[in-house]
Scaffold this motif. Structure first.
Motif, PDB file in Angstrom:
ATOM      1  N   UNK A 165       1.021  -0.800   0.195  1.00 44.75           N
ATOM      2  CA  UNK A 165      -0.085   0.074  -0.107  1.00 44.75           C
ATOM      3  C   UNK A 165       0.894   1.186  -0.105  1.00 44.75           C
ATOM      4  N   UNK A 166       0.541   2.553  -0.515  1.00 47.58           N
ATOM      5  CA  UNK A 166       1.270   3.517  -1.007  1.00 47.58           C
ATOM      6  C   UNK A 166       0.636   4.604  -1.667  1.00 47.58           C
ATOM      7  N   UNK A 167       1.196   5.809  -1.472  1.00 48.72           N
ATOM      8  CA  UNK A 167       0.377   6.905  -1.795  1.00 48.72           C
ATOM      9  C   UNK A 167       1.726   7.519  -3.144  1.00 48.72           C
ATOM     10  N   UNK A 168       0.572   7.164  -4.631  1.00 44.47           N
ATOM     11  CA  UNK A 168       1.708   7.692  -5.770  1.00 44.47           C
ATOM     12  C   UNK A 168       0.684   8.507  -6.788  1.00 44.47           C
ATOM     13  N   UNK A 169       1.728   9.916  -7.182  1.00 42.63           N
ATOM     14  CA  UNK A 169       1.461  11.059  -7.837  1.00 42.63           C
ATOM     15  C   UNK A 169      -0.377  11.071  -6.760  1.00 42.63           C
ATOM     16  N   UNK A 170      -0.178  11.826  -6.152  1.00 37.91           N
ATOM     17  CA  UNK A 170      -1.523  11.728  -5.073  1.00 37.91           C
ATOM     18  C   UNK A 170      -3.007  10.501  -5.577  1.00 37.91           C
ATOM     19  N   UNK A 171      -2.625   9.138  -5.342  1.00 39.38           N
ATOM     20  CA  UNK A 171      -3.360   8.823  -5.588  1.00 39.38           C
ATOM     21  C   UNK A 171      -3.171   7.402  -4.879  1.00 39.38           C
ATOM     22  N   UNK A 172      -3.806   7.018  -4.013  1.00 38.22           N
ATOM     23  CA  UNK A 172      -4.317   5.732  -2.490  1.00 38.22           C
ATOM     24  C   UNK A 172      -4.042   4.496  -3.136  1.00 38.22           C
ATOM     25  N   UNK A 173      -2.828   3.734  -3.963  1.00 38.22           N
ATOM     26  CA  UNK A 173      -2.527   2.547  -4.030  1.00 38.22           C
ATOM     27  C   UNK A 173      -2.546   1.655  -2.773  1.00 38.22           C
ATOM     28  N   UNK A 174      -3.371   0.287  -3.433  1.00 38.58           N
ATOM     29  CA  UNK A 174      -3.715  -0.892  -2.447  1.00 38.58           C
ATOM     30  C   UNK A 174      -2.803  -1.743  -2.705  1.00 38.58           C
ATOM     31  N   UNK A 175      -2.062  -2.439  -2.273  1.00 44.71           N
ATOM     32  CA  UNK A 175      -0.928  -4.107  -2.349  1.00 44.71           C
ATOM     33  C   UNK A 175      -2.388  -4.730  -3.353  1.00 44.71           C
ATOM     34  N   UNK A 176      -1.630  -4.967  -4.448  1.00 44.52           N
ATOM     35  CA  UNK A 176      -2.426  -6.723  -5.233  1.00 44.52           C
ATOM     36  C   UNK A 176      -3.056  -5.016  -6.591  1.00 44.52           C
ATOM     37  N   UNK A 177      -3.295  -4.111  -6.099  1.00 45.07           N
ATOM     38  CA  UNK A 177      -3.540  -2.972  -7.926  1.00 45.07           C
ATOM     39  C   UNK A 177      -2.924  -3.775  -9.083  1.00 45.07           C
ATOM     40  N   UNK A 178      -3.619  -3.572 -10.027  1.00 45.96           N
ATOM     41  CA  UNK A 178      -2.868  -3.974 -11.073  1.00 45.96           C
ATOM     42  C   UNK A 178      -2.278  -2.736 -11.925  1.00 45.96           C
ATOM     43  N   UNK A 179      -1.769  -2.709 -12.887  1.00 43.94           N
ATOM     44  CA  UNK A 179      -1.197  -1.269 -13.852  1.00 43.94           C
ATOM     45  C   UNK A 179      -0.529  -1.686 -14.674  1.00 43.94           C
ATOM     46  N   UNK A 180      -1.680  -1.102 -15.900  1.00 46.20           N
ATOM     47  CA  UNK A 180      -2.356  -1.758 -17.409  1.00 46.20           C
ATOM     48  C   UNK A 180      -0.958  -0.216 -17.672  1.00 46.20           C
ATOM     49  N   UNK A 181       0.333  -0.474 -18.030  1.00 45.82           N
ATOM     50  CA  UNK A 181       1.261   0.781 -18.435  1.00 45.82           C
ATOM     51  C   UNK A 181       1.419   0.270 -19.964  1.00 45.82           C
ATOM     52  N   UNK A 182       0.626   2.019 -20.662  1.00 42.36           N
ATOM     53  CA  UNK A 182       0.451   1.597 -22.036  1.00 42.36           C
ATOM     54  C   UNK A 182       1.730   2.794 -22.134  1.00 42.36           C
ATOM     55  N   UNK A 183       2.698   1.479 -23.716  1.00 37.85           N
ATOM     56  CA  UNK A 183       4.003   2.226 -23.739  1.00 37.85           C
ATOM     57  C   UNK A 183       3.267   2.887 -24.904  1.00 37.85           C
ATOM     58  N   UNK A 184       2.686   2.365 -25.746  1.00 34.51           N
ATOM     59  CA  UNK A 184       1.908   3.612 -27.115  1.00 34.51           C
ATOM     60  C   UNK A 184       1.345   4.380 -26.521  1.00 34.51           C
ATOM     61  N   UNK A 185       0.301   4.434 -25.266  1.00 30.44           N
ATOM     62  CA  UNK A 185       0.094   5.650 -25.082  1.00 30.44           C
ATOM     63  C   UNK A 185       0.754   6.855 -24.387  1.00 30.44           C
ATOM     64  N   UNK A 186       2.248   6.041 -23.499  1.00 32.42           N
ATOM     65  CA  UNK A 186       3.360   7.111 -23.448  1.00 32.42           C
ATOM     66  C   UNK A 186       3.751   8.274 -24.406  1.00 32.42           C
ATOM     67  N   UNK A 187       4.011   7.100 -25.650  1.00 30.87           N
ATOM     68  CA  UNK A 187       4.512   8.093 -26.594  1.00 30.87           C
ATOM     69  C   UNK A 187       4.025   8.874 -27.323  1.00 30.87           C
ATOM     70  N   UNK A 188       3.243   9.032 -27.075  1.00 30.94           N
ATOM     71  CA  UNK A 188       2.093   9.774 -27.456  1.00 30.94           C
ATOM     72  C   UNK A 188       1.796  11.097 -26.620  1.00 30.94           C
ATOM     73  N   UNK A 189       2.265  10.783 -25.830  1.00 33.16           N
ATOM     74  CA  UNK A 189       2.790  12.302 -24.541  1.00 33.16           C
ATOM     75  C   UNK A 189       3.373  13.722 -24.896  1.00 33.16           C
ATOM     76  N   UNK A 190       2.184  14.134 -25.416  1.00 34.56           N
ATOM     77  CA  UNK A 190       2.416  15.769 -25.709  1.00 34.56           C
ATOM     78  C   UNK A 190       3.564  16.437 -25.078  1.00 34.56           C
ATOM     79  N   UNK A 191       3.510  16.529 -23.699  1.00 33.59           N
ATOM     80  CA  UNK A 191       4.667  16.397 -23.049  1.00 33.59           C
ATOM     81  C   UNK A 191       5.640  16.227 -23.063  1.00 33.59           C
ATOM     82  N   UNK A 192       5.832  15.245 -23.680  1.00 35.48           N
ATOM     83  CA  UNK A 192       7.442  14.771 -24.007  1.00 35.48           C
ATOM     84  C   UNK A 192       7.992  14.596 -25.581  1.00 35.48           C
ATOM     85  N   UNK A 193       6.461  15.202 -26.074  1.00 39.69           N
ATOM     86  CA  UNK A 193       7.196  14.620 -28.229  1.00 39.69           C
ATOM     87  C   UNK A 193       6.078  16.115 -28.388  1.00 39.69           C
ATOM     88  N   UNK A 194       6.172  16.718 -29.060  1.00 37.44           N
ATOM     89  CA  UNK A 194       5.735  17.659 -29.894  1.00 37.44           C
ATOM     90  C   UNK A 194       5.024  16.969 -31.040  1.00 37.44           C
TER      91      UNK A 194
END
Ligand code: HEM
Length: 403
Positions: free
Chosen positions: A299-328
């Motif tokens: 259990x921990x706080x991450x970016x103002x979210x309260x995370x519970x042990x066992x929570x699943x994180x679906x990390x979108x690599x494709x989504x991250x690649x389209x983040x305009x704060x990193x790529x114009x």
């Protein structure tokens, strides 16, 4: 609170990026339902990067999800246990041990030595395409190139190469988000068959070692530690699948993008020194792997979210690649971009072990296609494969003269 982002799979396969944008605008780390899973959907670049580098986000579900919630039917257990032996699904210290051992057999120098082999295989495949006016690029070229390379490297006999398409399809279905228990039951048989195949091949190499990766794995040793037989089978299978399911999509997505952007095609054809950066832009724009996942270890706080042990994180690599704060202008495909940033090979301890090989194959493949295919045109708009995590086409039919 669960968010009700709606997505239907047909639409997702066609255009996952609009969905990722919508999710990112709501929050770059969003608790939601996605296909068969519920958890945190991560679409922000910095957020994805920090999760992938943070040891509180782990791979081994068994460590954090209570036994009674792990409703795994007995019928798929053989495939699950094989997966759990792969470094991709392990955490330190086992992950480190397995990765170091495989790394010893799979060095960047060894990959660089493969340049001649990859060139020869690509030339051979191009030669076989001669004399035909139309081509299905995947079955004629982009599937075969990585398969020939990885089977050669592992030491799989040429006559057995065809077996791997079914086994590999089974495996990627197995690790996708959008699969039901019934799907998993169907593909478990193939995964068990593949592991028996490797068990036999390994015992052959134990009797008589050869100049191949399986023999190197048998000899690989670190601090007196060895791979168990099951870990060795799992590693061979992982290399084989990771080694071609992804690279076929890099080559096919890349060539398709160039055909759809004739101006970029022309620029690249006239200046081949741009090929390495074109490959990075192709990886960013159409990542062959658009999702990976992690579990919260505590259990921990991450970016103002309260995370519970066992929570699943679906990390979108494709989504991250389209983040305009990193790529114009992320929605623009531009092979002349400078300092391209992408997470297509992931980052942190699980950073793709095969990235140097994938880059080498991608660069040589695109160079050969640009050089030998005259006036290529798409015969029809290709359809996407029905897989959430892996992004590729079913077919890519083109018309071209082969020089
Ligand atoms: C364009 C081609 C490729 C892409 C996009 C790709 C992508 C990835 C990604 C995203 C991961 C990490 C997933 C995570 O963090 O959970 C990964 C791991 C891995 N890849 Fe690749 N890959 C490619 C080609 C290859 C090739 C050619 C090989 C080997 C022959 C390979 C072998 C591996 C292995 C062994 C791992 C596990 C590393 C670990 O867990 O420490 N990959 N790959």
């Amino acid at each position: 609170m669960k968010n009700q982002l709606k997505i239907n799979s047909e639409f997702f396969y066609k255009d996952p990026y609009s969905f990722f944008r919508e999710a990112r605008e709501l929050s770059p780390v969003l608790y939601t339902e996605l296909f068969q899973r519920t958890g945190w959907l991560v679409t922000g670049y910095k957020e994805a990067e920090s999760i992938l580098k943070d040891s509180r986000f782990i791979k081994e579900e068994t460590k954090v999800v209570p036994q009674d919630k792990q409703t795994i039917p007995k019928s798929i257990m053989p495939a699950i246990s094989l997966n759990r032996k792969m470094m991709l699904f392990r955490d330190a210290p086992d992950h480190t041990r397995l990765r170091n051992l495989v790394n010893k057999a799979f060095t960047p120098k060894m990959v660089e030595n493969l340049r001649t082999t990859v060139n020869e295989i690509a030339d051979y495949l191009i030669t076989n395409m001669r004399g035909k006016a139309t081509h299905e690029l995947i079955s004629d070229f982009s599937y075969l190139l990585p398969v020939f390379v990885i089977t050669d490297l592992l030491g799989v006999p040429k006559e057995d190469r065809d077996l791997f398409r079914r086994w590999s399809d089974a495996f990627i279905k197995f690790i996708d988000f959008n699969t039901t228990i019934e799907d998993l039951e169907l593909v478990t048989k193939d995964i068990v068959e593949a592991s028996n195949y490797f068990r036999n091949l390994i015992s052959e190499r134990r009797r008589q070692s050869k100049e191949d990766l399986i023999s190197s794995l048998i000899h690989a040793e670190e601090s007196g530690d060895k791979l168990t037989e099951d870990e060795m089978i799992a590693s061979c299978l992982l290399l084989l699948i990771a080694g071609h399911e992804t690279t076929v999509n890099l080559i096919t997505n890349g060539y398709y993008l160039l055909l759809k952007h004739p101006q970029q095609y022309k620029v690249l054809k006239n200046d081949r020194s741009l090929i390495p950066s074109a490959i990075e832009e192709i990886l960013r724009f159409e990542s062959p792997v658009i999702f990976t996942s992690r579990w919260a270890a505590e259990d921990f706080d991450f970016l103002s979210n309260s995370i519970k042990k066992g929570d699943l994180f679906m990390v979108s690599l494709g989504g991250a690649n389209y983040d305009s704060s990193v790529t114009n202008n992320p929605e623009e495909f531009d092979i002349t971009r400078k300092n391209i940033k992408h997470l297509s090979f992931s980052t942190g301890p699980h950073f793709c072990l095969g990235a140097p090989l994938a880059r080498l194959e991608g660069q040589i493949a695109i160079e050969k296609l640009l050089h030998h295919l005259d006036n290529p045109v798409l015969i029809e708009e290709p359809t996407r494969r029905a897989n959430v995590a892996f992004r590729g086409f079913n077919h890519l039919r083109i018309r071209a003269n082969i020089k």
